[in-house]
Design a protein around this motif. Structure first.
Motif, PDB file in Angstrom:
ATOM      1  N   ALA A 124       4.921 -52.040  18.615  1.00 33.83           N
ATOM      2  CA  ALA A 124       4.592 -52.294  16.852  1.00 33.83           C
ATOM      3  C   ALA A 124       5.975 -52.230  16.969  1.00 33.83           C
ATOM      4  O   ALA A 124       6.635 -53.483  15.687  1.00 33.83           O
ATOM      5  CB  ALA A 124       3.578 -51.314  16.209  1.00 33.83           C
ATOM      6  N   THR A 125       6.918 -51.006  17.081  1.00 36.35           N
ATOM      7  CA  THR A 125       8.799 -50.990  16.595  1.00 36.35           C
ATOM      8  C   THR A 125       9.162 -52.063  17.656  1.00 36.35           C
ATOM      9  O   THR A 125       9.976 -52.699  16.201  1.00 36.35           O
ATOM     10  CB  THR A 125       8.481 -50.079  17.522  1.00 36.35           C
ATOM     11  OG1 THR A 125       8.213 -48.617  16.758  1.00 36.35           O
ATOM     12  CG2 THR A 125      10.696 -49.440  17.135  1.00 36.35           C
ATOM     13  N   ALA A 138       2.673 -48.172  19.858  1.00 30.94           N
ATOM     14  CA  ALA A 138       3.811 -47.729  18.493  1.00 30.94           C
ATOM     15  C   ALA A 138       4.732 -48.165  19.198  1.00 30.94           C
ATOM     16  O   ALA A 138       5.793 -48.871  18.122  1.00 30.94           O
ATOM     17  CB  ALA A 138       3.961 -45.844  18.450  1.00 30.94           C
ATOM     18  N   VAL A 139       5.038 -48.409  20.681  1.00 31.14           N
ATOM     19  CA  VAL A 139       6.755 -48.756  21.104  1.00 31.14           C
ATOM     20  C   VAL A 139       6.170 -50.139  21.304  1.00 31.14           C
ATOM     21  O   VAL A 139       7.379 -51.133  20.152  1.00 31.14           O
ATOM     22  CB  VAL A 139       6.534 -48.918  22.801  1.00 31.14           C
ATOM     23  CG1 VAL A 139       7.964 -49.457  23.295  1.00 31.14           C
ATOM     24  CG2 VAL A 139       7.376 -47.177  23.112  1.00 31.14           C
ATOM     25  N   THR A 181       1.449 -44.018  22.419  1.00 27.91           N
ATOM     26  CA  THR A 181       2.141 -43.964  21.391  1.00 27.91           C
ATOM     27  C   THR A 181       2.995 -45.577  22.232  1.00 27.91           C
ATOM     28  O   THR A 181       3.745 -45.477  21.577  1.00 27.91           O
ATOM     29  CB  THR A 181       3.181 -42.978  22.985  1.00 27.91           C
ATOM     30  OG1 THR A 181       1.915 -42.554  24.440  1.00 27.91           O
ATOM     31  CG2 THR A 181       2.249 -41.262  22.853  1.00 27.91           C
TER      32      THR A 181
END
Lengths: 127, 447
Positions: A34-35, A31-32, A28
């Motif tokens: 990458a964001t 993803a943070v 998770t």
């Protein structure tokens, strides 16, 4: 990694995800990161046309983490305080963009000389 | 599922398929973009869950082995995390905003709770909605005794009509200059006494509609007391002035008359050339007598009592003119005789104003104009002097601001108002308006 177009953003995300994964971040958190890269690189493509994103592992006080630096030679930001307000520029009041990135990450630094480009550095530490 | 959601689900499912087919980071980014778009379109987390559910179901339909099934579920999980991140950013923004709002509300609460003025809200049907703690300290009532009740009984019966007027003006958002400075109302406290309050009110707006009023009431007992003390002081001063005028005119005058008689007697016993020198001294005494009489009249002109304001002002102007060289004219007409307190107040004010002009204005000409219109008398004093900065002079109130406080107090005593028009270098105008029939409500102000 140079950022010139949307395709470059994808590779920057991928590099960031790989590096963070090596460091042992949970999925998770990948993803943070990458964001954050997406939001920062998006600003480059949108406002500066050309710039680069640097992702590296960092260590401080026995903590390990990842650092993303996005720099460009674009027009710079005339008013940093304003740029960090929600509703200014791309985020459209939804809390995305620079302010959104600030809220997702543990550390956030913004340097901008009007006319000389912008440099944003964000860090996230492993918990 | 609506069309918009269905389209998003198809896009999301396609991206998920891409990812399963090796689409990698680009496909993940697409999931993130879809989340971003969903947020921008005003969709919620629940909508995204629906999209996720739909896409996962679709992916599962193509699954042939257990391994493929596990892969699809893992991929969909990754997708969901990507798609949710824009919502996460937005959610954190709301949390920050809420915290800021809470802080600001707490600050506001703190101000209201510690304020020394009563801060209250009234509903659009005149019910008390809220009161701050100082209300209990000032009035002795508990707040619970008044919350939800009609506000009117809190106001002294004589002032109730004006209180309602103020309330209505605020409720209809009619900014009236009359109410801007605050309205003085008698407030009934629990002990049965009435305390003077000064109240201002503004509309209370919620969602663009006026739902009541927000008011601030100040206990002006101390100010009233000071005003009253000043008033008494003025009255005492007037008495004292009368006494001095009498002493100057009558007593000193009689003494001087005796001196004259004495001198005349001495003159008879003297040789003519010496008697002539004595006669010269007599002439000087005459001048002193004349001056004493004039001073006495200016102090307390019997002419004011006997003939009224206008002749008294002419007499005053004449005296000041002769002493200072100022060119002073008295114009217009006050009409019939005015109430004695009004005449005295105006006479004293003009006297004070002329002293100011002499001391500070460096003027050459002064005009005093009286005009009567209906129930109002206006008196304007205009000079061509250096003027002054009205604000600066008002600001140093403590330091005897040109006697303006005295003028204002005297006017206040007879229900009048003062307007000063002055600019540095541009002369000065004092414009006073005095009501000639003071109505009951107004006289209550001086209670």
């Amino acid at each position: 990694m140079p950022i010139d177009c949307d395709a470059d953003i994808v590779s920057a995300r991928q590099k960031g995800r790989e590096l963070a994964s090596q460091c042992g971040f949970p999925t998770t958190d990948l993803a943070v990161i990458a964001t954050a890269i997406s939001e920062l690189a998006r600003n480059i493509v949108r406002y500066a046309v050309h710039g680069e994103v640097l992702v590296r592992l960092v260590e401080a006080d026995g903590k390990r983490g990842i650092e993303v630096t996005a720099s460009d030679d674009g027009p710079g930001i005339a008013d940093i305080t304003l740029a960090l307000q929600d509703g200014y520029s791309t985020s459209g009041g939804l809390g995305l963009g620079l302010p959104g990135t600030r809220r997702l990450m543990d550390e956030f630094e913004l340097l901008s000389d009007f006319g000389k480009g912008t440099k944003v550095t964000v860090r996230r530490w492993k918990r | 599922m609506n069309l918009e959601l269905r389209a998003l689900t198809r896009r999301y499912a396609r991206a998920l398929e891409d990812f399963l087919g090796g689409g990698g980071e680009a496909a993940l980014q697409e999931a993130y973009h879809i989340g971003r778009e969903a947020l921008a379109r005003g969709l919620g987390v629940h909508d995204l869950a629906t999209v996720q559910q739909g896409a996962l179901l679709k992916a599962m339909l193509g699954v042939r082995t257990r391994r493929e099934g596990t892969r699809a579920i893992r991929a969909a999980g990754k997708f969901f995390v990507e798609g949710l991140l824009p919502f996460e950013m937005s959610h954190r923004q709301s949390q920050e905003a809420n915290a800021a709002l809470r802080e600001s509300e707490e600050r506001y609460r703190g101000v209201v709770d510690t304020a020394r003025d009563v801060i209250f809200t009234l509903s659009s049907d005149g019910k008390v909605m809220s009161l701050n703690p100082v209300f209990e300290t000032i009035t002795g009532w508990s707040r619970a005794e008044w919350i939800g009740k009609d506000f009117a009984p809190l106001v002294h019966a004589d002032d109730r009509a004006r209180a309602v007027e103020l309330y209505r003006a605020a409720l209809t958002d009619q900014a009236s200059p009359r109410f801007e400075v605050g309205v003085e109302l008698g407030i009934l406290v629990k002990s049965g006494a009435t305390i003077p309050g000064e109240v201002v009110a503004t509309p209370l707006v919620r969602d663009g509609k006026i739902v009541g009023i927000l008011g601030v009431a100040r206990d002006i007992t101390d100010r009233k007391r000071a005003e009253q003390a000043l008033h008494h002081l003025n009255e005492a001063l007037e008495e004292e002035v009368k006494r001095i005028a009498h002493a100057l005119h009558d007593e000193a005058g009689q003494l001087l008359a005796s001196v004259h008689i004495g001198l005349a007697e001495i003159a008879r016993d003297l040789p003519p050339h010496v008697a002539q020198r004595l006669a010269d001294v007599g002439g000087l005494l005459n001048k002193i007598e004349e001056q004493l009489r004039h001073l006495s009249h200016e102090l307390r002109p019997t002419i004011l009592d006997d003939l009224g304001l206008q002749p008294a002002l002419e007499f005053l102007a004449d005296g000041v003119s002769r002493r200072t060289g100022l060119h002073i004219v008295v114009e217009g007409s006050a009409g019939a005789r005015l109430p004695a307190p009004t005449e005295t107040a105006l006479y004293r004010i003009v006297q004070e104003a002329l002293t100011n002009v002499t001391k500070h204005a460096q003027a050459t000409r002064v005009s005093i104009t009286l005009t009567r219109s209906g129930r109002q008398l206006r008196c304007t004093i205009r000079d061509d002097g250096v003027g002054f900065d009205v604000r600066a002079v008002h600001a140093r109130r403590g330091a005897r601001g040109l006697g303006l406080i005295g003028i204002q107090e005297r006017l206040h005593g007879v229900g009048g108002t003062l307007e000063i028009v002055a600019t540095p270098g541009g002369g000065t105008r004092l414009i006073m308006a005095v009501p000639l029939e003071v109505d009951r409500a107004e006289s209550n102000l001086a209670r």
